[in-house]
Design a protein around this motif. Structure first.
Motif, mmCIF file in Angstrom:
data_model
loop_
_atom_site.group_PDB
_atom_site.id
_atom_site.type_symbol
_atom_site.label_atom_id
_atom_site.label_comp_id
_atom_site.label_asym_id
_atom_site.label_seq_id
_atom_site.Cartn_x
_atom_site.Cartn_y
_atom_site.Cartn_z
ATOM 1 N N GLU A 47 13.001 5.536 -11.172
ATOM 2 C CA GLU A 47 12.260 6.452 -12.061
ATOM 3 C C GLU A 47 10.795 6.391 -11.667
ATOM 4 O O GLU A 47 10.188 5.329 -11.735
ATOM 5 N N ARG A 48 10.215 7.528 -11.257
ATOM 6 C CA ARG A 48 8.825 7.561 -10.763
ATOM 7 C C ARG A 48 7.977 8.627 -11.455
ATOM 8 O O ARG A 48 6.925 8.991 -10.983
ATOM 9 N N GLY A 49 8.481 9.097 -12.617
ATOM 10 C CA GLY A 49 7.728 10.100 -13.359
ATOM 11 C C GLY A 49 8.154 11.498 -12.979
ATOM 12 O O GLY A 49 8.532 11.760 -11.837
ATOM 13 N N PRO A 102 0.810 -1.209 0.000
ATOM 14 C CA PRO A 102 0.000 0.000 0.000
ATOM 15 C C PRO A 102 0.848 1.266 0.000
ATOM 16 O O PRO A 102 2.011 1.241 0.409
ATOM 17 N N CYS A 103 0.230 2.359 -0.430
ATOM 18 C CA CYS A 103 0.913 3.648 -0.336
ATOM 19 C C CYS A 103 1.217 3.910 1.140
ATOM 20 O O CYS A 103 2.380 4.058 1.515
ATOM 21 N N SER A 104 0.165 3.903 1.985
ATOM 22 C CA SER A 104 0.348 4.128 3.426
ATOM 23 C C SER A 104 0.002 2.872 4.200
ATOM 24 O O SER A 104 -0.941 2.162 3.833
ATOM 25 N N PHE A 139 5.666 7.239 7.396
ATOM 26 C CA PHE A 139 5.833 8.694 7.361
ATOM 27 C C PHE A 139 5.511 9.120 5.935
ATOM 28 O O PHE A 139 6.230 8.751 5.002
ATOM 29 N N LYS A 140 4.410 9.860 5.756
ATOM 30 C CA LYS A 140 3.928 10.141 4.417
ATOM 31 C C LYS A 140 4.107 11.593 4.008
ATOM 32 O O LYS A 140 3.599 12.490 4.688
ATOM 33 N N PRO A 141 4.784 11.849 2.903
ATOM 34 C CA PRO A 141 4.832 13.208 2.366
ATOM 35 C C PRO A 141 3.565 13.431 1.544
ATOM 36 O O PRO A 141 3.377 12.802 0.511
ATOM 37 N N ARG A 142 2.642 14.266 1.976
ATOM 38 C CA ARG A 142 1.383 14.439 1.255
ATOM 39 C C ARG A 142 1.332 15.801 0.575
ATOM 40 O O ARG A 142 1.909 16.771 1.059
ATOM 41 N N LEU A 179 16.507 5.561 -3.913
ATOM 42 C CA LEU A 179 16.505 7.001 -4.190
ATOM 43 C C LEU A 179 15.558 7.285 -5.337
ATOM 44 O O LEU A 179 15.836 6.928 -6.488
ATOM 45 N N LYS A 180 14.429 7.933 -5.007
ATOM 46 C CA LYS A 180 13.465 8.259 -6.050
ATOM 47 C C LYS A 180 13.864 9.552 -6.753
ATOM 48 O O LYS A 180 14.310 10.501 -6.098
ATOM 49 N N ARG A 181 13.680 9.561 -8.061
ATOM 50 C CA ARG A 181 14.013 10.761 -8.833
ATOM 51 C C ARG A 181 13.076 11.901 -8.448
ATOM 52 O O ARG A 181 11.858 11.715 -8.380
HETATM 53 C C1 PEP Z 1 5.324 6.782 -2.270
HETATM 54 O O1 PEP Z 1 6.123 5.911 -2.673
HETATM 55 O O2 PEP Z 1 4.225 6.535 -1.730
HETATM 56 C C2 PEP Z 1 5.648 8.196 -2.567
HETATM 57 C C3 PEP Z 1 5.172 9.189 -1.800
HETATM 58 O O3 PEP Z 1 6.422 8.328 -3.639
HETATM 59 P P1 PEP Z 1 7.028 9.658 -4.347
HETATM 60 O O4 PEP Z 1 8.014 10.205 -3.375
HETATM 61 O O5 PEP Z 1 7.649 9.126 -5.609
HETATM 62 O O6 PEP Z 1 5.865 10.573 -4.626
#
Ligand code: PEP
Ligand code: MN
Length: 293
Positions: A179-181, A44-46, A73-76, A149-151
């Motif tokens: 690579e996440r867009g 899941p996302c969270s 810990f979610k960056p929203r 490491l996400k782009r």
């Molecule tokens: C996530 O993986 O849920 C997420 C917040 O990803 P990103 O940092 O790529 O938006």
């Protein structure tokens, strides 16, 4: 004529393929990311509830995933949205790890939380919004845990490689690029999946490269096709959002696959993964070194 990629990425020499290092394998439990095996990370996302997490862990494992993802810990995008359960979420991840045997990848957003998250996570995820947060990257590197490491959504490939170099320079060679867009003028999708980044990164860098089609697309209908494209482009793995009831998800429901769709996607990847594994097996150890530039 354009300069060589080695010139373009000269600020990050440690991440480039060389005669000393053609491919980094990141080892987690019995897994090797960047080697012959294609590795799917899903969940899941969270982290929401015990039921949601356990059910998802068991399902994705049955379908062939090797690593469980889930944010504590979610960056929203909105400060008023659910921000994650924090340490309670980490404890749920630890129970899911024990029950399912899956390794855990979860995001760390603040350098103050690195040692806490590193106690629970097999891989520390650095999210798109923090790709250039150098104090966080330094702390994550020094934790000794592998780093996913996400782009950054507005980062070039050179920017991504510079951040990876910083992690290497802080004594941690175990970096997985994702690579996440990225943001473009297109608004029909949440982000634009930069598929070109995958073969490019695989050619120039020895670091493993995975793709996150969920955050790239922002809608579940496109995720399986983008996942197949990522495998065909040479990715070493995938990061996929899965939820037992996406319509009730506390975050990123629109892009989460339900259990049936995840199973269908995994089945549809089989021929692509078989091709990739045959290619990796046949490739010389210094694959595509000559092709760089
Ligand atoms: C996530 O993986 O849920 C997420 C917040 O990803 P990103 O940092 O790529 O938006
Ligand atoms: Mn998400």
């Amino acid at each position: 004529m354009r300069g060589s990629w080695q010139e373009q990425f000269a600020e990050s020499p440690g991440v480039l393929k060389s005669s000393d290092c053609a491919q980094t394998m990141v080892r987690i439990l019995d897994l090797e990311i960047g080697g012959g095996e294609f590795v799917t990370m899903a969940g899941p996302c969270s982290v929401e509830t015990e039921f949601q997490l356990m059910a998802t862990a068991h399902h994705v494992r049955r379908c062939g995933a090797r690593i469980l993802r889930g944010g504590a810990f979610k960056p929203r995008s909105s400060p008023y949205s659910f921000q994650g359960h924090g340490v309670e979420g980490l404890k749920m991840l630890a129970r899911a790890r024990k029950e399912s045997g899956l390794a855990i990848v979860t995001e760390v957003m603040s350098e103050c939380d690195v040692s806490l998250v590193a106690e629970y996570a097999d891989i520390l995820q650095i999210g798109t919004r923090n790709m250039e947060n150098y104090s966080l990257l330094e702390a994550a590197a020094r934790s000794g845990r592998p780093v996913l490491l996400k782009r950054g959504m507005m980062a070039t490939i050179a920017d991504l490689l510079r951040s990876a170099q910083l992690i290497l320079d802080n004594g941690n060679p175990n970096v997985i690029l994702c690579e996440r867009g990225i943001r473009t003028f297109e608004t029909a999708t949440r982000n634009t999946f930069d598929v070109t980044a995958i073969p490019l990164l695989k050619q120039v860098s020895h670091l493993p490269v995975i793709a996150d089609p969920s955050h790239a697309a922002g809608c579940r209908e496109l995720v399986p096709a983008l996942a197949r494209i990522a495998v065909a482009a040479g990715a070493d793995g995938l990061l996929i959002e899965v939820h037992p009831h996406p319509e009730k998800a506390w975050s990123d429901g629109d892009q989460s696959l339900d259990f049936a769709d995840f199973e269908g996607m995994m089945d549809s990847l089989d021929p692509y993964i078989a091709l990739r594994e045959a290619e990796v097996k046949d490739a010389p150890a210094t694959r595509s070194l000559e092709a760089v530039g």
